[in-house]
Write an enzyme that holds these catalytic residues in place. Structure first.
Site, PDB file in Angstrom:
ATOM      1  N   VAL A   1     -47.023 -16.196  13.322  1.00 37.69           N
ATOM      2  CA  VAL A   1     -46.381 -14.692  13.396  1.00 37.69           C
ATOM      3  C   VAL A   1     -45.005 -15.090  13.244  1.00 37.69           C
ATOM      4  O   VAL A   1     -44.146 -15.922  13.864  1.00 37.69           O
ATOM      5  CB  VAL A   1     -46.436 -14.294  14.953  1.00 37.69           C
ATOM      6  CG1 VAL A   1     -45.850 -12.952  15.121  1.00 37.69           C
ATOM      7  CG2 VAL A   1     -47.918 -13.973  15.266  1.00 37.69           C
TER       8      VAL A   1
ATOM      9  N   HIS B   1     -42.807 -20.803  22.865  1.00 40.70           N
ATOM     10  CA  HIS B   1     -43.970 -20.937  23.543  1.00 40.70           C
ATOM     11  C   HIS B   1     -43.624 -21.770  24.860  1.00 40.70           C
ATOM     12  O   HIS B   1     -42.680 -22.703  24.795  1.00 40.70           O
ATOM     13  CB  HIS B   1     -44.768 -21.793  22.728  1.00 40.70           C
ATOM     14  CG  HIS B   1     -45.651 -21.494  21.532  1.00 40.70           C
ATOM     15  ND1 HIS B   1     -46.778 -21.017  21.739  1.00 40.70           N
ATOM     16  CD2 HIS B   1     -45.189 -21.432  20.123  1.00 40.70           C
ATOM     17  CE1 HIS B   1     -46.959 -20.474  20.385  1.00 40.70           C
ATOM     18  NE2 HIS B   1     -46.277 -20.828  19.537  1.00 40.70           N
TER      19      HIS B   1
ATOM     20  N   HIS C   1     -40.452 -16.947  18.394  1.00 42.73           N
ATOM     21  CA  HIS C   1     -41.194 -17.027  19.622  1.00 42.73           C
ATOM     22  C   HIS C   1     -41.298 -18.269  20.410  1.00 42.73           C
ATOM     23  O   HIS C   1     -41.411 -19.047  19.420  1.00 42.73           O
ATOM     24  CB  HIS C   1     -42.635 -16.249  19.670  1.00 42.73           C
ATOM     25  CG  HIS C   1     -43.531 -16.992  18.754  1.00 42.73           C
ATOM     26  ND1 HIS C   1     -43.408 -16.260  17.380  1.00 42.73           N
ATOM     27  CD2 HIS C   1     -44.429 -17.889  18.584  1.00 42.73           C
ATOM     28  CE1 HIS C   1     -44.221 -17.181  16.707  1.00 42.73           C
ATOM     29  NE2 HIS C   1     -44.957 -18.119  17.450  1.00 42.73           N
TER      30      HIS C   1
ATOM     31  N   ILE D   1     -52.267 -14.913  23.732  1.00 47.27           N
ATOM     32  CA  ILE D   1     -53.652 -14.040  23.713  1.00 47.27           C
ATOM     33  C   ILE D   1     -54.724 -15.247  23.693  1.00 47.27           C
ATOM     34  O   ILE D   1     -55.916 -15.156  23.980  1.00 47.27           O
ATOM     35  CB  ILE D   1     -54.046 -13.237  22.734  1.00 47.27           C
ATOM     36  CG1 ILE D   1     -55.010 -12.123  23.025  1.00 47.27           C
ATOM     37  CG2 ILE D   1     -54.030 -13.667  21.325  1.00 47.27           C
ATOM     38  CD1 ILE D   1     -55.181 -10.923  22.090  1.00 47.27           C
TER      39      ILE D   1
HETATM   40  P1  AMP Z   1     -47.427 -19.414  16.444  1.00 44.76           P
HETATM   41  O1  AMP Z   1     -48.727 -20.160  15.557  1.00 44.76           O
HETATM   42  O2  AMP Z   1     -46.457 -20.636  16.835  1.00 44.76           O
HETATM   43  O3  AMP Z   1     -46.814 -18.603  15.273  1.00 44.76           O
HETATM   44  O4  AMP Z   1     -47.800 -18.696  17.534  1.00 44.76           O
HETATM   45  C1  AMP Z   1     -48.529 -17.535  17.425  1.00 44.76           C
HETATM   46  C2  AMP Z   1     -48.947 -17.100  18.739  1.00 44.76           C
HETATM   47  O5  AMP Z   1     -49.096 -15.988  18.934  1.00 44.76           O
HETATM   48  C3  AMP Z   1     -50.439 -17.778  18.943  1.00 44.76           C
HETATM   49  O6  AMP Z   1     -50.427 -18.668  19.952  1.00 44.76           O
HETATM   50  C4  AMP Z   1     -51.412 -16.547  19.191  1.00 44.76           C
HETATM   51  O7  AMP Z   1     -52.500 -16.937  20.135  1.00 44.76           O
HETATM   52  C5  AMP Z   1     -50.413 -15.656  19.782  1.00 44.76           C
HETATM   53  N1  AMP Z   1     -50.649 -14.441  19.527  1.00 44.76           N
HETATM   54  C6  AMP Z   1     -51.264 -13.759  18.354  1.00 44.76           C
HETATM   55  N2  AMP Z   1     -51.405 -12.430  18.637  1.00 44.76           N
HETATM   56  C7  AMP Z   1     -51.064 -12.125  20.070  1.00 44.76           C
HETATM   57  C8  AMP Z   1     -51.131 -10.899  20.612  1.00 44.76           C
HETATM   58  N3  AMP Z   1     -51.598  -9.692  20.222  1.00 44.76           N
HETATM   59  N4  AMP Z   1     -50.916 -11.024  22.205  1.00 44.76           N
HETATM   60  C9  AMP Z   1     -50.445 -12.229  22.465  1.00 44.76           C
HETATM   61  N5  AMP Z   1     -50.467 -13.421  21.734  1.00 44.76           N
HETATM   62  C10 AMP Z   1     -50.663 -13.251  20.786  1.00 44.76           C
END
Ligand code: AMP
Ligand code: ZN
Length: 114
Positions: A96, A102, A100, A31
């Protein structure tokens, strides 16, 4: 995990720009994209951090990485280059707590990262 954002995206309860999904993984656009292509690849099953992986998850993590490579190829970045990153816990910037991967591509990516 009922209160996990990425579990809700995997379940279709929160909308996301999904670019790939199968029985094990879901991939969707970040996002807050940090590159022309910025996709997150997640397992459907909740796993909080890489520290929580078990040997049984080796195939799952392999699927996440192979999905990243396939998406990079689909978008034409497999020869130019792309970056795959897992952030784990606070000092690495994990925000989060559902693992995930990236996938970033489409611009020059500096090294070392910030
Ligand atoms: P991290 O900082 O490695 O935990 O990455 C979390 C990622 O999730 C960040 O790059 C955010 O921009 C992304 N993110 C958070 N909420 C959403 C969402 N609803 N949809 C898509 N990406 C998200
Ligand atoms: Zn989750």
């Amino acid at each position: 995990m009922s209160d996990c954002l990425f579990c809700k995206i995997a379940a279709g309860e929160i909308p996301a720009a999904i670019v790939h999904q199968d029985e094990a993984v879901v991939a969707f656009k970040d996002i807050n994209a940090q590159a022309p292509l910025h996709v997150l690849i997640i397992p459907r099953r909740h796993i909080a951090t890489l520290n929580d992986l078990s040997p049984d998850d080796d195939g799952l993590v392999g699927s996440m990485l192979r999905t990243a490579a396939a998406l990079a190829q689909q978008h034409g970045y497999h020869e130019r280059g792309y970056r795959t990153v897992f952030n784990t816990n606070r000092e690495a910037g994990q925000t989060v707590f559902h693992i995930h991967l990236h996938l970033l591509a489409g611009r020059w990516l500096t090294w070392p990262p910030g």
